[in-house]
Design an enzyme around this catalytic site. Structure first.
Site, PDB file in Angstrom:
ATOM      1  N   GLY A  81       0.826  -1.193   0.000  1.00 27.10           N
ATOM      2  CA  GLY A  81       0.000   0.000   0.000  1.00 27.10           C
ATOM      3  C   GLY A  81       0.865   1.249   0.000  1.00 27.10           C
ATOM      4  O   GLY A  81       1.987   1.239   0.499  1.00 27.10           O
ATOM      5  N   ASP A  97       6.654   6.186   2.802  1.00 28.35           N
ATOM      6  CA  ASP A  97       7.880   5.418   3.034  1.00 28.35           C
ATOM      7  C   ASP A  97       7.857   4.703   4.384  1.00 28.35           C
ATOM      8  O   ASP A  97       8.899   4.494   5.007  1.00 28.35           O
ATOM      9  CB  ASP A  97       9.113   6.329   2.942  1.00 28.35           C
ATOM     10  CG  ASP A  97       9.236   6.984   1.572  1.00 28.35           C
ATOM     11  OD1 ASP A  97       8.995   6.288   0.563  1.00 28.35           O
ATOM     12  OD2 ASP A  97       9.550   8.184   1.523  1.00 28.35           O
ATOM     13  N   ARG A  98       6.647   4.356   4.840  1.00 29.61           N
ATOM     14  CA  ARG A  98       6.451   3.635   6.099  1.00 29.61           C
ATOM     15  C   ARG A  98       6.858   4.460   7.325  1.00 29.61           C
ATOM     16  O   ARG A  98       7.059   3.919   8.407  1.00 29.61           O
ATOM     17  CB  ARG A  98       7.191   2.296   6.103  1.00 29.61           C
ATOM     18  CG  ARG A  98       6.686   1.301   5.052  1.00 29.61           C
ATOM     19  CD  ARG A  98       5.212   0.990   5.267  1.00 29.61           C
ATOM     20  NE  ARG A  98       4.715  -0.079   4.428  1.00 29.61           N
ATOM     21  CZ  ARG A  98       4.168   0.088   3.225  1.00 29.61           C
ATOM     22  NH1 ARG A  98       4.082   1.318   2.718  1.00 29.61           N
ATOM     23  NH2 ARG A  98       3.724  -0.928   2.530  1.00 29.61           N
ATOM     24  N   LEU A  99       6.979   5.766   7.155  1.00 29.35           N
ATOM     25  CA  LEU A  99       7.268   6.632   8.306  1.00 29.35           C
ATOM     26  C   LEU A  99       5.936   7.080   8.909  1.00 29.35           C
ATOM     27  O   LEU A  99       5.547   8.252   8.832  1.00 29.35           O
ATOM     28  CB  LEU A  99       8.132   7.823   7.872  1.00 29.35           C
ATOM     29  CG  LEU A  99       9.507   7.459   7.309  1.00 29.35           C
ATOM     30  CD1 LEU A  99      10.284   8.718   6.943  1.00 29.35           C
ATOM     31  CD2 LEU A  99      10.301   6.622   8.319  1.00 29.35           C
TER      32      LEU A  99
END
Length: 212
Positions: free
Chosen positions: A8, A189-191
């Site tokens: 995602g 960016d999964r942050l």
């Protein structure tokens, strides 16, 4: 089946502490209203995790029916597996997963029954079919076919056809009284942005940012 290519993309703007209400219940209400406005399917569905004395976790979806600064209330059969586990270990965790909005809310706390009067009030507000359903199902018990459920439903429906459906003493509400409430916002960016509200000994709430 290899699922590593399912990824995602989180595109929502970042969440910072100044965006949050100092009261976690008010913050939850803000996000809950957002979920309604965004037409999230079953916005009040929460994943409830309980653990009994055997230490084996069990998880299922239940529906949140009311909340305030006392806690979060759901209803169930008091003879169900979840009820047995709560009796053995009165602690639970709940998760609201509003993935379409790139948001999650995690709640951890103690669990206790609400008053019979409050359970009755909600029971009387339910459609008659749901009231009958509470009488029909011995929740979590083994049954041999759906036909038995439908037969029992018809029997109870006929029995109470000329009057009000009585309130079953084996059914009612529980309240989760949170000690911790986490708000999770998806980030690029999964942050991801995560903020944890924790109740201190004085009953006040502190807010900390967690690493994603």
């Amino acid at each position: 089946m290899d699922l590593t290519e399912i990824r995602g993309k989180y595109t929502t703007k970042a969440l910072d502490i100044e965006h949050l209400d100092k009261n976690p219940f008010k913050q939850f209400e803000i996000w809950f209203k957002d979920a309604i406005n965004e037409e999230v399917s079953e916005p009040n569905a929460m994943i409830l995790a309980t653990v009994g004395k055997d230490m084996m976790p069990s998880v299922r979806a239940v529906l949140l029916k009311t909340f305030d600064e006392s806690g979060f209330v759901f209803f169930t059969n008091y003879k169900s597996k979840k009820a047995a586990q709560i009796k053995e270990n009165p602690n639970a965790a709940a998760l609201f997963s509003w993935i379409d909005m790139e948001r999650q809310v995690k709640i951890e706390g103690s669990v206790e029954k609400i008053s019979t009067a409050d359970s009755l009030k909600y029971f009387l507000s339910r459609p008659k079919g749901s009231q009958i359903g509470a009488w029909v199902s011995h929740q979590s018990s083994i049954i041999t076919s759906r036909g038995l459920l439908e037969q029992k439903f018809d029997e109870i429906k006929r029995k109470f056809s000329k009057g009000e459906v009585p309130f079953p003493d084996f059914w009612g509400g529980y309240i989760i009284k949170p000690l911790r409430i986490e708000f999770w916002q998806g980030g690029q960016d999964r942050l991801h942005d995560r903020f944890l509200y924790e109740k201190d000994e004085k009953g006040s709430w502190t807010i900390t940012r967690l690493a994603p």
